[in-house]
Enzyme design. Structure first.
Site, PDB file in Angstrom:
ATOM      1  N   HIS A   1     -49.462 -27.707  51.388  1.00 51.71           N
ATOM      2  CA  HIS A   1     -48.247 -26.888  51.243  1.00 51.71           C
ATOM      3  C   HIS A   1     -47.023 -27.667  51.726  1.00 51.71           C
ATOM      4  O   HIS A   1     -47.143 -28.618  52.491  1.00 51.71           O
ATOM      5  CB  HIS A   1     -48.358 -25.628  52.116  1.00 51.71           C
ATOM      6  CG  HIS A   1     -49.333 -24.601  51.633  1.00 51.71           C
ATOM      7  ND1 HIS A   1     -50.352 -24.101  52.410  1.00 51.71           N
ATOM      8  CD2 HIS A   1     -49.418 -23.950  50.444  1.00 51.71           C
ATOM      9  CE1 HIS A   1     -51.031 -23.198  51.727  1.00 51.71           C
ATOM     10  NE2 HIS A   1     -50.491 -23.083  50.531  1.00 51.71           N
TER      11      HIS A   1
ATOM     12  N   CYS B   1     -49.385 -21.148  59.568  1.00 52.10           N
ATOM     13  CA  CYS B   1     -50.139 -20.317  58.617  1.00 52.10           C
ATOM     14  C   CYS B   1     -50.604 -18.995  59.215  1.00 52.10           C
ATOM     15  O   CYS B   1     -50.856 -18.046  58.480  1.00 52.10           O
ATOM     16  CB  CYS B   1     -51.405 -21.029  58.150  1.00 52.10           C
ATOM     17  SG  CYS B   1     -51.231 -22.764  57.901  1.00 52.10           S
TER      18      CYS B   1
HETATM   19  C1  CIR Z   1     -56.331 -22.254  51.915  1.00 51.89           C
HETATM   20  O1  CIR Z   1     -56.734 -23.293  51.399  1.00 51.89           O
HETATM   21  O2  CIR Z   1     -55.653 -21.441  51.306  1.00 51.89           O
HETATM   22  C2  CIR Z   1     -56.699 -21.992  53.355  1.00 51.89           C
HETATM   23  N1  CIR Z   1     -58.007 -22.501  53.624  1.00 51.89           N
HETATM   24  C3  CIR Z   1     -55.693 -22.622  54.290  1.00 51.89           C
HETATM   25  C4  CIR Z   1     -54.312 -22.046  54.127  1.00 51.89           C
HETATM   26  C5  CIR Z   1     -53.349 -22.626  55.084  1.00 51.89           C
HETATM   27  N2  CIR Z   1     -52.077 -22.010  54.948  1.00 51.89           N
HETATM   28  C6  CIR Z   1     -50.931 -22.633  55.094  1.00 51.89           C
HETATM   29  O3  CIR Z   1     -50.879 -23.848  55.286  1.00 51.89           O
HETATM   30  N3  CIR Z   1     -49.825 -21.925  54.994  1.00 51.89           N
END
Ligand code: CIR
Length: 256
Positions: free
Chosen positions: A162, A249
């Site tokens: 991201h 996150c």
């Molecule tokens: C994903 O791949 O969507 C989750 N395992 C990790 C999301 C992490 N979120 C973020 O960096 N905002």
């Protein structure tokens, strides 16, 4: 100024089935992840947040990563349409919770957008063009935000999940950045603090009341942030990092 709200979501018992894009699968210790998540929440409280937690959901392995489900502006909460199918259903409970503080609107197909791709610097929203967020996603966000006076700008990304893996706002005019993962010129005349070269994952942080929350694993970058004048709080975050999550996150932080 009112006390900021930190909205979090409990870890799913199914965390081991989380999405992984740039990290290799490793065994996950659910109890350790929960302990670290608890310390994260306690630290947000110490930083001055009023904490609200939504229950986790066994149907959504990644639900603890609540940041991806909404972009909370001062005027409006934009509930996203996450970029992977397994995460789409996470938004309903978050939308319902946010109604307590904001008018809530929702992105619709064909838009996809993960909140982790959106950085707000002053009145500009920067949107990472990741594998999770498409043009329709940034266009729909702009349709809601531009009438409120925000500009919306797309940012190309390197090999990371991201935009917030590559850069986060330390304040309205300062960005902590990994210049190998996004182009430093993307942020206009913002002041840039590069992560320490040996700590490529260190650009992800949370700003609360002018102080910065970071993982404890990045001492050299922490020193740079402190030398730039910020108070820094650190937490252990390596267990959820195995699920490809950083500190930003795991919360939505906004003024009540
Ligand atoms: C994903 O791949 O969507 C989750 N395992 C990790 C999301 C992490 N979120 C973020 O960096 N905002």
């Amino acid at each position: 100024m009112s006390q900021p709200v930190a909205l979090t979501r409990a870890i799913s018992p199914n965390l081991e089935h989380c999405e992984l894009t740039h990290v290799a699968p490793q065994p996950l210790d659910l109890a350790r992840a929960r302990e670290q998540h608890h310390r994260y929440e306690e630290t947000l409280k110490r930083m001055g947040c009023e904490l609200h937690r939504i229950p986790g959901d066994v149907a959504f392995p990644d639900c603890v990563f609540i940041e991806d489900t909404a972009v909370v502006l001062a005027e409006l909460a934009v509930v996203t349409r996450p970029g992977v199918d397994s995460r789409r259903g996470e938004t309903a409970a978050v939308a319902q919770a946010l109604e307590r503080w904001r008018r809530v609107v929702e992105l619709t197909a064909p838009a996809t957008l993960d909140g982790g791709d959106v950085i707000c610097l002053g009145r500009t929203l920067y949107v990472g063009r990741s594998t999770r967020s498409n043009r329709a996603g940034s266009d729909q966000l702009a349709n809601w935000a531009e009438p409120l006076g925000y500009a919306v700008r797309d940012v190309d990304l390197g090999p990371c999940l991201h935009l917030k893996s590559a850069a986060t706002a330390l304040s309205g005019d300062t960005v902590l950045i990994n210049p190998d993962w996004c182009d430093p010129s993307s942020f206009g005349d913002a002041r840039l603090i590069p992560v320490a070269p040996a700590e490529p994952w260190a650009a992800n942080s949370v700003c609360v009341n002018g102080a910065i929350l970071m993982p404890e694993a990045f001492p050299a970058t922490r020193q740079r942030v402190e030398e730039a004048g910020y108070e820094v709080f650190t937490v252990p975050a390596d267990e959820l990092a195995k699920a490809e999550g950083g500190v930003s996150c795991c919360s939505l932080v906004f003024e009540a």
